[in-house]
Design a protein around this motif. Structure first.
Motif, PDB file in Angstrom:
ATOM      1  N   THR A   9      54.282 -20.468 -53.799  1.00  0.00           N
ATOM      2  CA  THR A   9      53.317 -21.071 -54.520  1.00  0.00           C
ATOM      3  C   THR A   9      52.892 -22.580 -54.187  1.00  0.00           C
ATOM      4  O   THR A   9      53.953 -23.355 -53.754  1.00  0.00           O
ATOM      5  CB  THR A   9      53.855 -21.412 -56.095  1.00  0.00           C
ATOM      6  OG1 THR A   9      54.329 -20.091 -56.573  1.00  0.00           O
ATOM      7  CG2 THR A   9      52.857 -21.862 -57.042  1.00  0.00           C
ATOM      8  N   ASN A  10      51.584 -22.751 -53.903  1.00  0.00           N
ATOM      9  CA  ASN A  10      51.311 -24.203 -53.523  1.00  0.00           C
ATOM     10  C   ASN A  10      51.704 -25.309 -54.754  1.00  0.00           C
ATOM     11  O   ASN A  10      51.321 -24.933 -55.614  1.00  0.00           O
ATOM     12  CB  ASN A  10      49.905 -24.270 -53.267  1.00  0.00           C
ATOM     13  CG  ASN A  10      49.495 -25.838 -52.742  1.00  0.00           C
ATOM     14  OD1 ASN A  10      49.657 -26.788 -53.345  1.00  0.00           O
ATOM     15  ND2 ASN A  10      48.630 -25.540 -51.421  1.00  0.00           N
ATOM     16  N   PRO A  11      52.721 -26.264 -54.338  1.00  0.00           N
ATOM     17  CA  PRO A  11      52.985 -27.198 -55.465  1.00  0.00           C
ATOM     18  C   PRO A  11      52.209 -27.770 -56.080  1.00  0.00           C
ATOM     19  O   PRO A  11      52.192 -28.629 -57.139  1.00  0.00           O
ATOM     20  CB  PRO A  11      54.220 -28.042 -54.704  1.00  0.00           C
ATOM     21  CG  PRO A  11      53.948 -27.954 -53.014  1.00  0.00           C
ATOM     22  CD  PRO A  11      53.359 -26.386 -52.955  1.00  0.00           C
ATOM     23  N   HIS A  12      50.918 -28.024 -55.288  1.00  0.00           N
ATOM     24  CA  HIS A  12      49.777 -29.217 -55.839  1.00  0.00           C
ATOM     25  C   HIS A  12      48.842 -28.493 -56.619  1.00  0.00           C
ATOM     26  O   HIS A  12      48.182 -29.025 -57.712  1.00  0.00           O
ATOM     27  CB  HIS A  12      49.247 -29.738 -54.565  1.00  0.00           C
ATOM     28  CG  HIS A  12      50.376 -30.384 -53.717  1.00  0.00           C
ATOM     29  ND1 HIS A  12      50.917 -31.370 -54.263  1.00  0.00           N
ATOM     30  CD2 HIS A  12      50.579 -30.166 -52.444  1.00  0.00           C
ATOM     31  CE1 HIS A  12      52.052 -31.864 -53.128  1.00  0.00           C
ATOM     32  NE2 HIS A  12      51.863 -30.943 -52.058  1.00  0.00           N
ATOM     33  N   THR A  13      48.378 -27.035 -56.274  1.00  0.00           N
ATOM     34  CA  THR A  13      47.286 -26.455 -56.956  1.00  0.00           C
ATOM     35  C   THR A  13      48.023 -25.341 -57.870  1.00  0.00           C
ATOM     36  O   THR A  13      47.305 -24.760 -58.748  1.00  0.00           O
ATOM     37  CB  THR A  13      46.500 -25.455 -55.854  1.00  0.00           C
ATOM     38  OG1 THR A  13      47.467 -24.618 -55.150  1.00  0.00           O
ATOM     39  CG2 THR A  13      45.923 -26.579 -54.987  1.00  0.00           C
ATOM     40  N   GLY A  14      49.136 -24.934 -57.692  1.00  0.00           N
ATOM     41  CA  GLY A  14      49.924 -23.915 -58.451  1.00  0.00           C
ATOM     42  C   GLY A  14      49.680 -22.406 -58.058  1.00  0.00           C
ATOM     43  O   GLY A  14      49.919 -21.550 -58.679  1.00  0.00           O
ATOM     44  N   GLY A  15      48.558 -22.678 -57.008  1.00  0.00           N
ATOM     45  CA  GLY A  15      47.857 -21.090 -56.630  1.00  0.00           C
ATOM     46  C   GLY A  15      48.895 -20.455 -55.497  1.00  0.00           C
ATOM     47  O   GLY A  15      49.699 -21.307 -54.930  1.00  0.00           O
ATOM     48  N   GLU A  16      48.832 -19.178 -55.187  1.00  0.00           N
ATOM     49  CA  GLU A  16      49.441 -18.562 -54.007  1.00  0.00           C
ATOM     50  C   GLU A  16      49.081 -19.245 -52.938  1.00  0.00           C
ATOM     51  O   GLU A  16      48.096 -19.384 -52.572  1.00  0.00           O
ATOM     52  CB  GLU A  16      49.180 -17.151 -54.274  1.00  0.00           C
ATOM     53  CG  GLU A  16      50.310 -16.093 -53.944  1.00  0.00           C
ATOM     54  CD  GLU A  16      49.786 -14.693 -54.297  1.00  0.00           C
ATOM     55  OE1 GLU A  16      48.844 -14.080 -53.550  1.00  0.00           O
ATOM     56  OE2 GLU A  16      50.284 -13.966 -55.134  1.00  0.00           O
TER      57      GLU A  16
END
Ligand code: NAG
Ligand code: NAG
Ligand code: NAG
Ligand code: NAG
Length: 432
Positions: free
Chosen positions: A405-412
């Protein structure tokens, strides 16, 4: 000693060329191959190698790093709005190498990797092809002095629209300025190659790119303008930086093929009001653009340079292409160096590195027949390996990146697990 080194290095860099000029594509009919495939995803169509350029897509995305000096500059600035505008210039500069590059890079094989160490620019980069269907390439660059990290995963969706090919570069770019504890993310603009069958090939990039500062929610909105009816907007990029109360702090403008400027919004508005010629333009309705349309096939002749509004600050200017570029796939000087295999490098690199791909190497040497047969052989080897895996119900495991999970966008996102530069290649697959 230092100056001498710089001069020697610079001369080496300036003289870089490919080993051979490109083969003319004039005698190949794309149309005979493509007429059956309108609207299909391009990755499923077998194109003759002559329409490629001798670089893997992994090497092509390394070209985002050509203007790394802008990241260094952003790191050195104390004002956050100043930093944001240099990051915006970096995001635009990262797609500038696309200019006039109509050759298709080679699709990376599953497990293929590319490393790039640039001590002079103070960074190293590693990338890996982490998925084949859909094709996903992940990259991670870090500065040697722990100043920044720049990473992302790209899923290039190519579509064929009869006269043009559209590339949607799905995937998020993340730039972290470690000293400032700041993270910026964005997505690259859409790209369209026009007239792939007949006429002059040309490239258009369009769409909105939003660069978000995740510490505050402030953002920079950049509009890559479609060429428009009379070509006035060709290559133009315009946008602004706003703070979290949506107040405009800076206007950013220019062309992705040329240069980018920044100016105070009040100065910009006053200039637009006084300039009747362009005053009307800004009120024009925003048009959704698609590559599918018929209207914009001819590349407009008007090639005005950017009009500089008094009081603007230059953020970035493109490096001119080297003189032999036109015979060498319109490569930049940076691109010319990407497939180089210096003595001793082979022993150091992973056995999966693009530089070791025989089809790309053959194409670079203008040996199209070997390039075609090697490309076919590699793709067949890849298919055979997949059949083996499915027989044994074995899953492919990536080597240097993991889905997370990208910690900044919350996306995969595909995240680097580290360790490549320890150079333990025991688990690397045999893909060539
Ligand atoms: C293209 O075809 C023409 C006619 O067959 C031939 O004379 C010419 O040498 C070819 N050009 C290339 C670059 O292969
Ligand atoms: C980005 O976030 C940092 C950290 O919170 C903040 O200080 C800065 O004002 C922001 N910068 C911009 C340009 O929005
Ligand atoms: C290089 O640029 C020229 C000029 O725009 C163009 O005609 C040509 O097709 C380009 N070549 C490639 C390989 O993209
Ligand atoms: C290299 O990596 C493998 C596993 O991937 C491990 O078993 C081995 O101990 C490592 N070798 C060294 C010298 O670290």
């Amino acid at each position: 000693v230092c100056l001498l080194q710089v001069i020697l290095w610079f001369r080496g860099f300036a003289m870089k060329t490919l080993p051979a000029e490109m083969i003319s594509r004039n005698n190949f009919s794309v149309w005979s191959i493509l007429k059956k495939c309108i609207g299909m995803e391009l990755s499923k169509i077998a194109m003759p190698v002559v329409f490629n350029e001798p670089l893997s897509f992994l090497q092509r995305i390394s070209e985002y790093m050509e203007h790394t000096h802008l990241i260094h500059k952003a790191c050195s600035l104390s004002d956050s709005i100043d930093r944001m505008q240099v990051v915006a210039a970096f995001a635009v500069s990262a797609v500038a190498s696309q200019w006039e590059r109509t050759g298709k890079p080679f699709n990376p094989l599953l497990g293929e990797t590319y490393e790039l160490i640039r001590e002079d620019e103070g960074y190293r980069l590693i990338s890996e092809q982490v998925s084949h269907h859909p094709p996903i390439s992940a990259f991670h660059a870090q500065s040697l002095k722990q100043e920044f990290e720049f990473h992302g995963s790209i899923y290039p969706k190519l579509k064929f629209w009869g006269k043009s090919v559209e590339a949607e570069p799905k995937g998020t770019m993340t730039l972290e300025l470690l000293k400032h504890k700041e993270a910026y993310t964005w997505t690259n603009p859409m790209c369209c190659v026009h007239n792939i069958i007949l006429g002059k090939l040309w490239i258009e990039q369009y769409g909105t790119v939003e660069i978000v500062n995740h510490s505050t929610g402030d953002k920079c909105v950049l509009n890559f303008k479609p060429c428009g009816m009379f070509g006035k907007e060709l290559h133009k990029v315009e946008g602004h930086i706003q703070d979290k109360s949506k107040k405009k702090r800076r206007v950013i403008y220019g062309k992705w093929t040329e240069c980018m400027y920044s100016v105070d919004p009040k100065v910009y508005d006053a200039y637009k009001k006084s300039d009747k010629k362009t005053g009307g333009d800004s009120k024009k309705l925003k048009q959704e653009h698609s590559c599918e349309g018929e209207e914009a096939d001819e590349m407009p002749d008007v090639q005005e340079t950017v009009t500089v509004i008094p009081g603007s600050a230059l953020l970035w200017r493109i490096t001119p292409r080297p003189p032999h570029s036109a015979q060498m796939y319109n490569f930049t000087s940076f691109a010319m160096t990407l497939n180089e295999l210096e003595p001793g490098m082979e022993r150091l690199m992973a056995p999966t590195d693009c530089r070791l791909r025989p089809d790309i190497r053959a194409m670079e040497n203008a040996d199209i027949e070997t390039a075609s047969s090697e490309k076919e052989r590699l793709e067949e080897k890849q298919r055979a390996a997949r059949r083996e895996r499915s027989k044994d119900e074995e899953e492919w495991s990536t080597r240097w990146f993991q889905l997370g999970t990208n910690p900044h966008t919350g996306g995969e996102d595909w995240l680097y697990t580290g360790g490549y530069f320890d150079r333990n290649y025991t688990d690397c697959p045999n893909i060539y």
